[in-house]
Design an enzyme around this catalytic site. Structure first.
Site, mmCIF file in Angstrom:
data_model
loop_
_atom_site.group_PDB
_atom_site.id
_atom_site.type_symbol
_atom_site.label_atom_id
_atom_site.label_comp_id
_atom_site.label_asym_id
_atom_site.label_seq_id
_atom_site.Cartn_x
_atom_site.Cartn_y
_atom_site.Cartn_z
ATOM 1 C CE1 TYR A 1 69.645 101.177 114.875
ATOM 2 C CE2 TYR A 1 67.382 101.652 115.541
ATOM 3 C CZ TYR A 1 68.650 102.082 115.202
ATOM 4 O OH TYR A 1 68.919 103.424 115.188
ATOM 5 C CG HIS B 1 67.706 108.452 112.376
ATOM 6 N ND1 HIS B 1 68.533 108.575 111.284
ATOM 7 C CD2 HIS B 1 66.621 109.219 112.114
ATOM 8 C CE1 HIS B 1 67.952 109.373 110.393
ATOM 9 N NE2 HIS B 1 66.804 109.781 110.864
ATOM 10 N NE ARG C 1 72.317 106.649 114.350
ATOM 11 C CZ ARG C 1 71.502 105.679 113.938
ATOM 12 N NH1 ARG C 1 71.131 105.601 112.687
ATOM 13 N NH2 ARG C 1 71.045 104.765 114.783
#
Ligand SMILES: Cc1ncc(C[n+]2csc(CCOP(=O)(O)OP(=O)(O)O)c2C)c(N)n1
Lengths: 324, 390
Positions: free
Chosen positions: B298, B289, B285
């Site tokens: 993160y 998100h 990805r």
């Protein structure tokens, strides 16, 4: 006293209790390194480490079931469910297990945990990031249900919830996570469970509300005041067991009551409150108890502001109830 | 803009995955299926032997999907739509698998598969109307953006709760099997969803009842901020098939032809009554998100950069250019045409009225019961909210 928003106040309560009691652990999806999708657990991972602030696999049933097991062993888990809309994969563990442990084992086992979860609409989240499922948990004997509306209460109620002997569902109204600000004392204090707070005294109409809608009730009460209607506004804070004495005392004074909640009307907590008022204060009523609530539809996206029982819908009901 | 996959009965000799000799003896093989080599040549072992035109067509869809993604992120940043969750970096996985399904096969989506729905023929306008939640949106703005529905294209209805579509896809295909209909279901989910109850129930039922289900696990490395390694102690996600007695395969998820071949084989097996397959596509990805997420919080930029060098669109383009099937001019023309079409759709969607107040109460039940009629009356007679419909 420091100014905080809801997110900071809840974070402060978690940090304080985790420092004080090494049995307290936090677990859930994205709660660790990144500090939660709303950043409520920010910084806890760095301070307490991976053993006590745990990023779990994507399974609510796993989170709550495992938390129950940890609690049976003696830890005090404070799991987070990322949105209360996603609590249902854990519903079996909460309803069949968590709520019944004390009863079914004759007090031999107690599963003590506090489930924190954001609740309610107002963030343009559509069906699955907006719901208010509180009454689906109140209907299950054995769970306490709490819903703070300001930073002071959020910290004090969370500390009280963690120290309470029973399992608690702690609903955090996400619409006001950052919007609700206020002074929050440093260090330890609690706000007792089971006690409502009277935010505004008044003599004509009682308004009972909780969560983000409390601010709408206050706004509507102010507008009603301009029309000469003096409202008393009660913030329930603990939804179950509720503070019946405060509600009944107020209704005996005003004889008129409007209940405001975001959850759908039918079988919402408002219906239970109306029944209790009928049972305990019927002869004091001057008007039929009224409800202003979400509609009995799934929570809509585009029309969310029409769905929510905002001040523009509360005010006409206050006027109608006052003039009845 | 339609792209209809070929059915087996109409299948030209050059279009279809290799049939024999590739079925691993064990339920799950160690192999990672890969077709497009680094030097741009094709590994014949799994080459699905698609025609040149078909590969160009699918590449075009990958490009269009990416342009749409990019534009929707901008619209969200400008506050013109509320949200977007996209497929940046996962185009080969999504389009390769969807293209391998036959027209009669049903797709049960997660939430990143709008490219599959466009490939199946849904008009772009209908998708953009969903993004704006206006009155032209078939679901009347009831759901968040990217929660579309596509029954006319044998495509399910998106919902947010993770994993729920998996068991439904199993039941759908199972019902077709009971009725002896020739169809399979292709169900999408992320690797995070393999931790959900629904994945385990679904895979178990699929094994016990030998349902015609293709489980397509997009292993894109992350479930919001949680890395794939936190979801499972299994060596691979495909390994999970073993426990349920179904087949598991892994493929390079950034290689359109590998994804196509793996999916095609799984679909054909399902159609022959040989049961279900769990496909793990190894992809990444590249975006956050969703538009609500900042991945810098993160994950390391170096990791993202490493995956950018394996970009599925770039890889396929390299192959096509080497074969003389694509050029910079064709790329520019496609980008311009897509941008223009998209701009037109956005213009129409922005002008459309918000859904009516009445629409909120429709479709709760087949017919409106008394209490909803009453509540509808109350809403219509009452004052309007500030910012209504926006
Ligand atoms: C039951 C449930 N729990 C939590 C969420 C919140 N959530 C939305 S997407 C997501 C991560 C999904 O990761 P994955 O399955 O790997 O799919 P990806 O987004 O990577 O495609 C989470 C936790 C949800 N939608 N449903």
């Amino acid at each position: 006293m420091p100014q905080m928003n809801m997110v900071q106040a809840i974070n402060d309560a978690l940090r304080l209790e985790m420092r004080k009691n090494d049995k307290v652990v936090v677990l859930g999806e994205d709660v660790g390194k990144v500090g939660g999708v709303f950043r409520v657990t920010a910084g806890l991972f760095d301070e307490f480490g991976d053993d006590r602030v745990i990023d779990t696999p994507l399974s609510e049933g796993g989170i709550i079931g495992a938390a129950i097991g940890m609690a049976l062993y003696g830890l005090v888990p404070v799991p987070e469910i990322q949105f209360s809309d996603f609590i249902f994969p854990a519903y079996d563990q909460i309803v069949s297990e968590l709520a019944k442990f004390r009863y079914r084992s004759g007090g031999e086992y107690v599963s003590k945990l506090v489930i924190r979860t954001p609740v309610g609409g107002g963030i343009r989240g559509g069906h699955y990031h907006s719901q208010s499922p509180e009454s689906q948990f109140i209907h299950v004997a054995g769970l306490k249900v709490v819903c703070p509306t300001n930073p002071y209460d959020a910290k004090g109620l969370l500390l009280a919830s963690i120290r309470d002997p029973d399992p608690v569902l702690f609903f955090e109204p996400k619409r006001i996570y950052r919007a609700a600000k206020g002074e929050v004392p440093e260090g330890d204090y609690t706000v007792p469970l089971g006690k409502a707070s009277v935010l505004k005294e008044g003599k004509h109409v009682t308004i009972v509300s909780w969560g983000a809608m409390v601010y709408e009730a206050l706004a509507a009460a102010e507008q009603a005041g301009a029309q000469g209607i003096d409202c008393e506004v009660i913030d329930l804070r603990t939804l179950w067991p509720l503070d019946i004495d405060t509600i009944i005392a107020s209704v005996k004074k005003t004889g008129r009551v409007v209940i405001v909640h975001e959850a759908p009307k039918s079988c919402g907590l408002g219906g239970e409150i109306v029944s209790l008022i009928n049972e305990k204060a019927f002869l004091h009523l001057e008007a039929p108890p009224a409800r202003v609530t979400g509609f009995d539809t799934p929570f809509p996206y585009t029309l969310e502001l029409e769905y929510l029982p905002l001040a523009h819908r509360i005010l006409p009901q206050i006027v109608e109830t006052a003039q009845y | 803009m339609s792209a209809t996959p070929t059915t087996p009965s109409q299948k030209p000799a050059h279009d279809g995955s290799a049939k024999n000799g590739h079925a691993p003896a064990a339920l799950v093989s160690e192999e990672v299926i890969r077709v497009i080599r680094d030097d741009g040549s094709l590994d014949p072992t799994w080459d699905p032997k698609l025609s040149d035109e078909r590969i160009v067509e699918l590449y075009s869809w990958m490009v269009k999907t990416r342009i749409v993604d990019d534009r929707l992120v901008t619209l969200q940043r400008q506050g013109r739509i509320g949200f977007h969750i996209g497929s940046l970096g996962e185009e080969a996985t999504i389009l390769g698998s969807a293209a391998a399904a036959r027209p009669q096969d049903w797709i049960f989506p997660c939430y990143r598969e709008f490219g599959a729905l466009l490939l199946r023929g849904m008009p772009l306008q209908r998708y953009i109307d969903n993004m704006f939640g206006n009155s032209n949106d078939p679901v009347q703005g009831r759901q968040m953006p990217d929660h579309y529905t596509g029954k006319p294209w044998n495509f399910g209805s998106v919902s947010s709760p993770i994993g729920t579509q998996i068991t439904q896809a199993v039941g759908f295909g199972w019902a077709a099997k009971m009725k002896k209909d020739d169809l399979a279901t292709l169900v999408y989910f992320g690797e995070g969803a393999t931790s959900s109850n629904e994945f385990h129930c679904g895979a178990n039922f699929a094994g016990v009842f030998k349902t015609p289900t293709v489980f397509l696990c997009r292993n894109n490395g992350w479930a919001i901020s949680v890395p794939a390694a936190r979801q499972s102690a299994s060596k691979t996600f495909a390994d999970k098939a073993i426990a349920y007695g179904i087949r598991g395969v892994r493929c390079d998820g950034n290689d359109l032809l590998a994804v196509y071949a793996a999916t095609r084989e799984a679909i054909e097996r399902a159609a022959r009554g040989e049961g279900s397959t769990l496909i793990e596509t190894l992809t990444y990805r590249l975006s956050g998100h969703s538009t609500s997420d900042d991945p810098k919080a993160y994950r390391k930029e170096a990791e993202v950069e490493a995956w950018k060098s394996k970009d599925p669109n770039t890889r396929l383009r390299g192959f096509l250019e080497k074969k003389g099937l694509w050029s910079a001019e064709k790329q520019t023309a496609l980008e311009e045409q897509t941008s223009n079409e998209l701009a037109e759709c956005v213009k129409v969607a922005e002008k459309a009225a918000p859904p009516t107040l009445e629409s909120m109460f429709e479709d709760v039940f087949a017919e409106l019961p008394w209490h909803l009629k009453e509540q509808r009356e109350q809403l219509l007679k009452g004052p309007r909210a500030k910012g209504h419909g926006h």
